[in-house]
Design a protein around this motif. Structure first.
Motif, short mmCIF file in Angstrom:
data_model
loop_
_atom_site.label_atom_id
_atom_site.label_comp_id
_atom_site.label_asym_id
_atom_site.label_seq_id
_atom_site.Cartn_x
_atom_site.Cartn_y
_atom_site.Cartn_z
N VAL A 1 -16.79 37.20 -5.00
CA VAL A 1 -16.53 36.74 -6.36
C VAL A 1 -16.42 37.96 -7.27
CG1 VAL A 1 -17.30 35.27 -8.25
CG2 VAL A 1 -17.77 34.60 -5.90
N THR B 1 -18.72 38.83 -17.71
CA THR B 1 -19.76 38.22 -16.88
C THR B 1 -21.08 38.93 -17.10
OG1 THR B 1 -18.02 38.02 -15.22
CG2 THR B 1 -20.25 37.43 -14.54
N GLY C 1 -6.34 34.85 -6.44
CA GLY C 1 -7.49 34.30 -5.73
C GLY C 1 -7.02 33.50 -4.54
N CYS D 1 -20.26 24.13 -5.18
CA CYS D 1 -19.05 24.52 -4.48
C CYS D 1 -18.35 23.40 -3.73
CB CYS D 1 -19.28 25.66 -3.49
SG CYS D 1 -17.72 26.42 -3.00
N CYS E 1 -12.61 27.40 -4.75
CA CYS E 1 -13.10 28.37 -5.72
C CYS E 1 -11.99 29.10 -6.45
CB CYS E 1 -14.01 29.36 -5.04
SG CYS E 1 -15.08 28.61 -3.82
N SER E 2 -10.81 29.23 -5.81
CA SER E 2 -9.75 29.96 -6.49
C SER E 2 -9.10 29.12 -7.57
CB SER E 2 -8.71 30.46 -5.48
OG SER E 2 -8.41 29.44 -4.58
N ALA F 1 -12.40 34.95 -5.24
CA ALA F 1 -12.47 34.04 -6.37
C ALA F 1 -13.04 34.78 -7.57
CB ALA F 1 -13.35 32.84 -6.03
N GLY F 2 -13.16 34.09 -8.68
CA GLY F 2 -13.66 34.73 -9.88
C GLY F 2 -12.52 35.30 -10.71
N THR G 1 -20.60 29.52 -7.54
CA THR G 1 -20.50 30.83 -8.19
C THR G 1 -19.22 31.00 -8.97
OG1 THR G 1 -21.62 31.63 -6.23
CG2 THR G 1 -20.90 33.27 -7.81
N ALA G 2 -18.09 30.71 -8.30
CA ALA G 2 -16.80 30.94 -8.95
C ALA G 2 -16.66 30.03 -10.16
CB ALA G 2 -15.68 30.70 -7.96
N GLY H 1 -19.08 29.55 -3.36
CA GLY H 1 -18.11 30.54 -3.80
C GLY H 1 -17.33 31.04 -2.60
N GLY I 1 -17.63 35.31 1.08
CA GLY I 1 -17.34 34.97 -0.30
C GLY I 1 -17.32 36.25 -1.11
#
Ligand SMILES: Cc1cc2nc3c(=O)[nH]c(=O)nc-3n(C[C@H](O)[C@H](O)[C@H](O)COP(=O)(O)O)c2cc1C
Ligand code: FES
Lengths: 587, 160
Positions: free
Chosen positions: A422, A428, A354, B118, B122-123, A348-349, B80-81, A192, A420
């Motif tokens: 997120v 979520t 992002g 990963c 991630c974006s 991110a996320g 994760t993302a 991530g 990272g």
């Protein structure tokens, strides 16, 4: 006029190579004249492909979300006609474009050249002052003063633990050994995070320069870069950069005519998260299974092949040339009492913008997420940010005024980590996030310590059953008990921090665990086994849901209420997302 | 010119023999797509390390496979993302598209499915990577299209 195309991994994934080829074809085709160039990643990954037009005075206009069919208009109106196409501009030196705020709030030290220079052309790095720091250090001939400068700057390691970089160099310098080594940790294992990848792809020479300076400081003659195999582009560009620097005498024997020799060699990782831990990484370079060992002795006294070794992160090295060029004061005036300079975050996320942002320490999470990155995507509700990956934790929305500073973040139970970040919204599920990280650490545990090997597995089993609606009374307490055992009885950071995602979600989102266990409900409507989808009478029979359903669970005739076969449904949420008539309900 | 400047670490005594092991395994895999039994034997003969030790090292690292793979490696990111963005549904769509599970190869030996943590994009989550090419912002319904595109691109290369 010059046209630059961003060719980082994100840009390429969004189609920038095709844009580049198309521009190259047009350049030789009688149309408006321009010079074509490449750059790395500017950090605006959310609006790739990026194309920059630079006029002869050096003023720049950046276009985002460029497609091949937009090129002709940009060439005609802007390059030939001198009238920028306002509607596609993301930013420009004369203050136009929609995304100016994203860059304006940042303070770019590590990312100073990212997206601004061609990473494959050494001259471009030299033109922005590249290798001047190394030259200065070799002229001054005073490694102790150099180390003092880095100590004074307050630079702390950006790989996670935040140890003072200058102090680490001093210990390595003072240690005795036949050889000394510099290692650049480019393993970036946090799933991530992509700061290091981006720096290596976009400005590899700044990392090489930082390593050479460090090598001079501690008296090393060799350096290794340990890079993740999943980053082919970064590895390719590092190899190019190393060869260029050797050919021009910035690396190799008797650098710039001095008596300092420093060689850098690239080692590709082989896919083990634990190899990001410094002693495991050293073991891996030596050709062993990457298992951490007891410290002390620390690598500074006994590292690679038993010799004193300073191991630092990519971002740490990228800061070094800037600090030497601009002085310690320019660096330590940024940030908080104990955290100086800037930090790069990989956003991110569920965030609207992002990408990579570099901000001064001391800025709040709220400022990063809302003011720089535009808040939560699709106007959903902000729930938490996950910082520090598998070793970190979830910081809830209520604490979004927490500032970026090693100690403040630690207080929440999360860690700064490598960067990272997120972002999570109301959809979520926090129990699922804890399960996700435990699944990761459980797989990546090297197996040396019993508590890490077995404890994480037991914790994962408990979390899995909670997510599947099989949670029992007492599970939360059992999780907490195991978490403390794993934390206290593991040798390396992997085990010591593996329970953090569980502990922070229990601390801030305990009611979600309770809802799963007691009511067999997932408040975020995420956990599949606790969800069911039904189509209501509001269905107009538009057939969209039937077409998006990947398993063919939805059937029905046009203009008729559709039917969903529960046995085929995989709860992928596609029908729910595609329905314009709110005719699909989740419960 | 730069050749003689580059040090061959293998000739340096302090570098030790073992340092070569992982690069040799990587070389073997790059050549064959997996670590064949015979290669372990060859590496053992070259380095003098016992096969058991080499196997021990190879099995520690996720990168090394011991089964032949398809022509193309299709990696699905479960970082994760990507997880938050619905990677699971992407995997399920791929598995049902090809009729195989994670780690398996299609019967026509074209694609091998792998899960990774990963890919560093991630974006653009959720992300998959086919060989060196990354595809981002996917939804399960895009899978058919992406695979079709990839197959066609492959055929064009062959035609050329
Ligand atoms: C399980 C584990 C994984 C780690 N992964 C990384 C990583 O991917 N990159 C990194 O720079 N440091 C990582 N670290 C931290 C390193 O051990 C080490 O502290 C760091 O590379 C030192 O560099 P710095 O002082 O510049 O931060 C990891 C530590 C642990 C315990
Ligand atoms: S989490 Fe999928 S690319 Fe990083």
């Amino acid at each position: 006029m010059k046209i630059l195309v961003g060719l980082g991994t994100c840009g390429i994934a969004a189609g920038s190579e095709a844009i580049y080829r198309s521009l190259a074809a047009k350049a030789g085709n009688g149309g408006p004249r321009f010079e074509l160039g490449k750059t790395g990643c500017l950090g605006m990954c959310y609006i790739e492909p990026l194309v920059e037009v630079v006029d002869d005075s050096g003023a720049a206009w950046q276009y985002g979300g460029v497609t091949e069919d937009k090129l002709d208009r940009i060439l005609e109106e802007h390059v030939a006609g001198g009238r920028p196409v306002d509607e596609w501009l993301v930013w420009s030196d004369d203050g136009r474009g929609t995304e100016g705020a994203y860059l304006a709030r940042q303070n770019r030290i590590v990312l100073r050249n990212c997206g601004r220079i061609d990473p494959e052309v050494l001259e471009e790095y030299l033109a922005v002052g590249g290798y001047e720091a190394l030259r200065k250090v070799l002229q001054d001939k005073d490694p102790d003063a150099l180390i003092n400068l880095v100590v004074e700057s307050g630079l702390r390691g950006r790989g996670g633990a935040g140890f003072l970089t200058g102090m680490k160099w001093r210990f390595t310098r003072l240690a005795t050994g036949e050889h000394k080594y510099i290692i650049c940790n480019a393993d970036e294992g946090d799933p991530g995070a992509f700061m290091d990848r981006s720096v290596l792809e976009s400005d590899p020479h700044s990392v090489l320069e930082g390593m050479a300076v460090a090598g001079y400081a501690i008296g090393a003659d060799h350096g290794y870069i340990y890079a993740r195999a999943e980053y082919p582009k970064a590895i390719e560009r590092l190899n190019i950069a190393i060869a260029q620097a050797e050919a021009r005498g910035f690396l190799g024997d008797r650098i710039l005519g001095s008596d300092f020799s420093f060689h850098i060699r690239l080692k590709e990782g082989a896919g083990a998260f634990v190899c990001g831990e410094e002693t495991a990484l050293i073991g891996s370079i030596e050709g062993h299974r990457g298992m951490p060992r007891v410290r002390p002795p620390f690598p500074a006294t006994k590292g690679l092949w038993g010799c004193p070794t300073s191991i630092n992160n990519v971002e740490t090295f990228a800061n070094v040339p800037w600090i030497i060029a601009n002085g310690a004061a320019a660096f330590n005036c940024l940030g908080t009492a104990n955290s100086k300079g800037t930090k790069v975050f990989a956003m991110a996320g569920k965030v609207r913008r992002g990408g990579l942002v570099e901000v001064p320490m001391g800025i709040s999470i709220r400022e990063i997420v809302f003011e720089i990155c535009g808040g939560i995507a699709n106007d959903r509700k902000f729930k938490a940010v996950q910082m520090g990956g598998p070793s970190g934790g979830c910081i809830p929305a209520e604490l979004y005024d927490t500032v970026i500073d090693y100690e403040s973040i630690n207080k929440t139970g999360a860690i700064m980590g490598s960067g990272g970040l997120v972002v999570m919204d109301e959809t979520t599920c926090m129990v699922d996030i804890a399960r996700f990280f435990l699944d990761f650490t459980q797989r990546e545990s090297c197996g040396k310590c019993t508590f890490c090997r077995v404890g994480t597995k037991r914790m994962l089993e408990i979390l899995t059953r909670i997510c599947e609606g099989e949670g029992r009374d007492g599970d939360i307490e059992l999780l907490e008990h195991l978490a403390h055992l794993v934390k206290n009885n593991s040798l390396c950071g992997l085990g010591q921090t593996a329970p953090n995602p569980v502990l922070t979600t229990l601390k801030y989102f305990r009611s979600e665990y309770e809802a799963h266990i007691t009511n067999k409900k997932c408040p975020a409507h995420h956990c599949q086994k606790l969800l069911s989808y039904t189509i209501t009478e509001a269905c107009t029979g538009c057939t969209v849901c039937g077409r998006v359903c990947p398993t063919g669970a939805i059937t029905g005739d046009k203009k008729q209420v559709h039917h969903l076969d529960q046995s085929k449904c995989i709860q992928c949420d596609e029908c729910y997302k595609s329905c314009k008539f709110h005719a699909i309900v989740r419960s | 010119m730069s050749d003689h400047k580059r040090i061959d670490f293998r000739t340096l005594q302090y570098a030790g023999q073992e340092g070569r092991l992982i690069p040799l395994l990587q070389q073997a895999q790059a050549q064959d797509g997996y670590i064949a039994r015979e290669r372990l034997q060859e590496i053992s003969e070259q380095t003098g390390a016992p096969i058991a030790q080499i196997y021990g090292v190879a099995t520690f690292y996720a990168q090394f496979r011991f089964q032949p793979v398809g022509k193309h490696i299709l990696r699905v990111c479960h970082g994760t993302a990507c997880h938050v963005a619905g990677a699971k549904a992407i995997s399920e769509a791929l598995e049902s598209h090809f009729g195989i599970h994670d780690g398996e190869t299609t019967p026509d030996r074209e694609y091998t499915l792998e899960t990774v943590s990963c890919l560093g994009c991630c974006s653009l989550a959720p992300v998959i990577m086919i060989d060196g090419a990354t595809y981002g912002n996917l939804s399960p319904t895009d899978i058919k299209k992406v695979i079709k595109q990839h197959r066609q691109a492959g055929e064009e290369v062959v035609k050329k």
